[in-house]
Scaffold this active site. Structure first.
Site, PDB file in Angstrom:
ATOM      1  N   GLU A   1       9.938  11.422   9.390  1.00 32.61           N
ATOM      2  CA  GLU A   1       9.060  11.387   8.845  1.00 32.61           C
ATOM      3  C   GLU A   1       9.660  11.341   7.371  1.00 32.61           C
ATOM      4  O   GLU A   1      10.106  11.525   6.713  1.00 32.61           O
ATOM      5  CB  GLU A   1       7.467  12.533   8.251  1.00 32.61           C
ATOM      6  CG  GLU A   1       8.691  14.141   8.005  1.00 32.61           C
ATOM      7  CD  GLU A   1       7.629  14.586   7.450  1.00 32.61           C
ATOM      8  OE1 GLU A   1       7.014  14.497   6.393  1.00 32.61           O
ATOM      9  OE2 GLU A   1       7.312  15.756   7.718  1.00 32.61           O
ATOM     10  N   VAL A  14       2.868  13.520   9.155  1.00 32.34           N
ATOM     11  CA  VAL A  14       3.044  13.495  10.526  1.00 32.34           C
ATOM     12  C   VAL A  14       2.232  12.985  11.916  1.00 32.34           C
ATOM     13  O   VAL A  14       2.738  12.253  12.466  1.00 32.34           O
ATOM     14  CB  VAL A  14       3.006  15.083  11.280  1.00 32.34           C
ATOM     15  CG1 VAL A  14       3.714  15.533  12.640  1.00 32.34           C
ATOM     16  CG2 VAL A  14       4.525  15.872  10.217  1.00 32.34           C
ATOM     17  N   ASP A  46     -10.599  22.756   5.530  1.00 33.91           N
ATOM     18  CA  ASP A  46      -9.252  21.902   5.307  1.00 33.91           C
ATOM     19  C   ASP A  46      -8.203  22.490   6.925  1.00 33.91           C
ATOM     20  O   ASP A  46      -7.644  23.831   6.790  1.00 33.91           O
ATOM     21  CB  ASP A  46      -8.585  22.368   4.315  1.00 33.91           C
ATOM     22  CG  ASP A  46      -7.422  21.518   3.841  1.00 33.91           C
ATOM     23  OD1 ASP A  46      -7.370  20.706   4.938  1.00 33.91           O
ATOM     24  OD2 ASP A  46      -6.849  22.423   2.418  1.00 33.91           O
ATOM     25  N   SER A  77      -5.232  20.311   8.849  1.00 33.17           N
ATOM     26  CA  SER A  77      -4.477  19.031   9.035  1.00 33.17           C
ATOM     27  C   SER A  77      -5.350  17.893  10.077  1.00 33.17           C
ATOM     28  O   SER A  77      -5.441  18.636  11.143  1.00 33.17           O
ATOM     29  CB  SER A  77      -3.897  19.564   8.845  1.00 33.17           C
ATOM     30  OG  SER A  77      -2.608  18.395   9.295  1.00 33.17           O
ATOM     31  N   ALA A  78      -4.462  16.396   9.701  1.00 36.61           N
ATOM     32  CA  ALA A  78      -4.921  15.455  11.084  1.00 36.61           C
ATOM     33  C   ALA A  78      -4.410  15.695  11.438  1.00 36.61           C
ATOM     34  O   ALA A  78      -3.534  15.087  12.314  1.00 36.61           O
ATOM     35  CB  ALA A  78      -5.476  14.203  10.131  1.00 36.61           C
ATOM     36  N   LYS A  81       3.588  25.004   9.357  1.00 39.84           N
ATOM     37  CA  LYS A  81       3.880  25.893   7.822  1.00 39.84           C
ATOM     38  C   LYS A  81       3.095  27.314   8.215  1.00 39.84           C
ATOM     39  O   LYS A  81       1.974  26.913   8.160  1.00 39.84           O
ATOM     40  CB  LYS A  81       3.385  24.561   7.118  1.00 39.84           C
ATOM     41  CG  LYS A  81       4.464  23.588   7.689  1.00 39.84           C
ATOM     42  CD  LYS A  81       4.329  23.009   5.194  1.00 39.84           C
ATOM     43  CE  LYS A  81       3.334  21.523   5.221  1.00 39.84           C
ATOM     44  NZ  LYS A  81       3.985  20.659   6.372  1.00 39.84           N
TER      45      LYS A  81
END
Ligand code: PSU
Ligand code: MN
Length: 301
Positions: free
Chosen positions: A26, A107, A139, A141-142, A160
């Site tokens: 990435e 990602v 919130d 993440s996609a 993370k």
């Protein structure tokens, strides 16, 4: 697929045609995850680790609206120094293409591009997930939804550790994403080898991963596989040491009103400062370690 949107480098193209191992990498870690020049140096080290394992690296980014799979040294350098790259996920990948913009792939977006190019293995540092306080901020993440729908095996050092790891694991389970930890029972926590949480599944060899992927194919199960590869012991920062930095960084980010796409880059940057650069060195080591394992896996498939 309009082939003019996808630009595969000659080296990656011939590796794919010859059935050799290819590893997707990435680029958000380059534009938003690390400062210059460590971002460029890490990107080069990571590519070298893939080569050392006998596979071909394919770093992915959007350049002039082209989804570019396999970057030249010049392209990597310009991505490392730019301040204007869009941070792209599933929702906005097409905007960078339609506006002929420059963007780095998270990602989620890297999985989409890897899948288009026919690459099945992808190495990153840590995936995104459910943020602490997500019960108020929503919130999430996609990256998590992408893992549930796109058939790419992602090798990371865990989610993370700035995230709410138990909630991240719950969402992955709900979405049907398998989480396989490499050679230990405890789920790794990015900078730290242990999270204190049991991994849902464990594998001990590259062949275990290959057989798992083959079994999923045989069962016609869609979506990705997540491999959690603990940071090497020589570079880890123990969990209790990271906890103070993480807590302080999150508090400061909330006071500063950091929101949306900026949250993760802001926290990572602040934690580099708070840890006196130690977290950056650790991040470099863990992603290189992931690239090596990904290279071995890509060659075995
Ligand atoms: N791994 C790292 N550093 C990073 C990332 C991963 O070591 O910066 C990036 C990945 O691109 C991942 C993104 O998809 O962080 C997560 O961003 P968000 O939390 O905004 O979804
Ligand atoms: Mn987010």
């Amino acid at each position: 697929m309009n082939k003019t949107v996808l630009q595969i480098s000659p080296e990656v193209q011939s590796a794919l045609e010859e059935g050799r191992g290819v590893v997707a990498l990435e680029s958000t870690i380059i534009t938003h995850g690390m400062p210059y020049p460590q971002n460029r140096d890490t990107a080069q080290q990571v590519e070298q680790a893939v080569r050392d394992a006998g596979a071909v690296p394919a770093t992915i980014a959007v350049l002039d609206g082209q989804i570019t799979v396999g970057l030249s040294a010049e392209q990597l350098e310009s991505l490392s120094t730019t301040k204007s790259a869009m941070k792209l996920s599933r929702a906005d990948l097409a905007m960078a293409v339609s506006k002929r913009a420059m963007g780095s792939t998270t990602v989620a977006a890297t999985m989409i591009a890897a899948d288009l190019a026919g690459i099945r293995v992808f190495a990153t540092g840590g995936i995104g997930g459910v943020h602490q306080g997500a019960e108020d901020s929503f919130d999430i993440s996609a990256d998590l939804h992408e893992l549930s729908r796109t058939k790419v095996t992602v090798i990371c050092a865990g989610a993370k550790a700035i995230l709410d790891l138990p909630k991240t694991l719950e969402v992955l389970e709900t979405l049907g994403v398998p989480v396989l930890t490499y050679q230990q029972d405890d789920l790794p926590a990015f900078w730290s080898r242990d999270s204190g949480i049991d991994s849902p599944l464990r594998v001990d060899t590259v062949n275990d991963i290959v057989e798992f992927m083959q079994a999923r194919d045989a069962l016609n199960i869609d979506g990705g596989v997540l491999i959690a590869n603990p940071v090497p012991a020589t570079h880890e920062i123990p969990r209790h040491e990271m906890a103070t930095f993480i807590e302080q960084a999150i508090q400061e980010s909330q006071q500063a009103g950091i929101k949306g796409k900026s949250v993760t880059p802001w926290l990572l940057g602040r934690i580099v400062e708070l840890s006196d650069g130690k977290s950056l060195i650790c991040n470099q080591a863990l992603i290189t370690n992931n690239a090596r394992l990904a290279g071995e896996l890509a060659c075995s498939l």
